[in-house]
Design a protein around this motif. Structure first.
Motif, PDB file in Angstrom:
ATOM      1  N   LEU A  54      81.044  99.650 150.080  1.00 38.12           N
ATOM      2  CA  LEU A  54      82.808 100.344 151.111  1.00 38.12           C
ATOM      3  C   LEU A  54      82.416 100.577 152.214  1.00 38.12           C
ATOM      4  CD1 LEU A  54      82.163 104.632 149.099  1.00 38.12           C
ATOM      5  CD2 LEU A  54      83.747 101.971 148.742  1.00 38.12           C
ATOM      6  N   LEU A 108      89.011  99.807 153.046  1.00 38.28           N
ATOM      7  CA  LEU A 108      89.482 101.181 152.335  1.00 38.28           C
ATOM      8  C   LEU A 108      90.372 101.678 153.581  1.00 38.28           C
ATOM      9  CD1 LEU A 108      86.013 103.529 152.261  1.00 38.28           C
ATOM     10  CD2 LEU A 108      87.714 102.411 150.337  1.00 38.28           C
ATOM     11  N   GLY A 166      87.152 110.220 154.557  1.00 35.83           N
ATOM     12  CA  GLY A 166      87.217 109.684 153.561  1.00 35.83           C
ATOM     13  C   GLY A 166      86.095 108.861 153.058  1.00 35.83           C
ATOM     14  N   ASP A 185      83.419 111.052 151.218  1.00 37.10           N
ATOM     15  CA  ASP A 185      83.789 111.608 150.182  1.00 37.10           C
ATOM     16  C   ASP A 185      84.381 110.522 149.199  1.00 37.10           C
ATOM     17  OD1 ASP A 185      84.004 113.993 151.233  1.00 37.10           O
ATOM     18  OD2 ASP A 185      86.728 113.660 151.440  1.00 37.10           O
ATOM     19  N   THR A 186      84.966 109.305 149.692  1.00 43.69           N
ATOM     20  CA  THR A 186      84.699 108.510 148.315  1.00 43.69           C
ATOM     21  C   THR A 186      82.351 107.804 148.311  1.00 43.69           C
ATOM     22  OG1 THR A 186      86.245 107.460 149.814  1.00 43.69           O
ATOM     23  CG2 THR A 186      85.111 105.855 147.350  1.00 43.69           C
ATOM     24  N   GLU A 240      81.583 110.528 145.143  1.00 48.85           N
ATOM     25  CA  GLU A 240      81.952 110.301 143.828  1.00 48.85           C
ATOM     26  C   GLU A 240      81.381 109.672 143.027  1.00 48.85           C
ATOM     27  OE1 GLU A 240      86.259 110.019 143.516  1.00 48.85           O
ATOM     28  OE2 GLU A 240      86.791 112.017 144.595  1.00 48.85           O
ATOM     29  N   ASN A 241      81.045 108.162 143.801  1.00 51.12           N
ATOM     30  CA  ASN A 241      80.192 107.348 143.366  1.00 51.12           C
ATOM     31  C   ASN A 241      78.776 107.526 142.764  1.00 51.12           C
ATOM     32  OD1 ASN A 241      82.107 104.330 142.700  1.00 51.12           O
ATOM     33  ND2 ASN A 241      83.032 105.275 144.806  1.00 51.12           N
TER      34      ASN A 241
END
Length: 206
Positions: A37, A42, A77, A80-81, A84-85
């Motif tokens: 990431l 992103l 962001g 948060d991404t 989730e992963n």
């Protein structure tokens, strides 16, 4: 144990290149899937459109306006991404400057990041000499760097070197001219038994 690896440092230090080199060996060493990431990947296109609509300059990514209104939401962001992963059992390598968060030691705080408590966090600080970084920035010709180069004396004031308490648990990596052994040493320290965030680690070979 799922791993979250932050690759941090100032522009021109080679953060993304390092992350791409590490991701394959990390998957082999841990037996886990990883995702990469990169904050600019992103949010770069969206933020360029938004800041361009406000100022007429889509590359205005280091100005006070951008830093005040866009920086923190981009990072939230990113976190948060990553979370989730991680909840899906997928390791994460997250790339971004993150100098303020390193200085304030927020990247070791599972609750602040919003990631599960059992995630093993490694924070890698990537560095080069200032002139080397400036040469790399100029050579890559990214329009997002125009403000940095035009206001270098202002920008360089944000180029801090972690010292004192900020160094606790940090994995420092000199990316000026690393050898294969340096990459291997960094990989080993990421996958080793976690160290308490306040513990000072011995310096990496350079």
């Amino acid at each position: 144990m799922t791993h979250l690896v932050f690759i941090c440092g100032h522009a021109g230090t080679g953060k993304t290149t390092l992350a791409k080199r590490l991701i394959g060996p990390l998957m082999r060493a841990t037996g886990q899937a990883f995702c990469l990431l990169d904050k600019d990947t992103l949010y770069g296109v969206y933020s360029a459109a938004a800041i361009g609509a406000l100022t007429g300059d889509p590359n205005d990514r280091d100005s006070p306006l951008f830093l005040q209104h866009f920086r923190d939401p981009e990072y939230r962001g990113l976190f948060d991404t990553a979370a989730e992963n991680l909840r899906l059992g997928i390791g994460v390598i997250a790339v971004g400057p993150l100098s303020r968060e390193v200085r304030e030691r927020k990247l070791f705080d599972h609750a602040w990041l919003g990631v599960p408590r059992d995630v093993n966090i490694s924070v890698v600080w990537v560095s080069t000499e200032e002139e080397t970084a400036r040469e790399r920035i100029a050579a890559r010709g990214n329009p997002n760097d125009a403000y940095k180069l035009a206001h270098w004396d202002e920008y360089r004031q944000r180029r801090f070197v972690p010292t004192g308490d900020a160094c606790g648990g940090l994995l420092n990596f000199d990316n000026t001219a690393p050898a294969s052994a340096d990459y291997d040493a960094l990989l080993g320290r990421i996958v080793q038994t976690p160290q308490p965030p306040g513990m000072m680690l011995p310096p990496m070979p350079v």
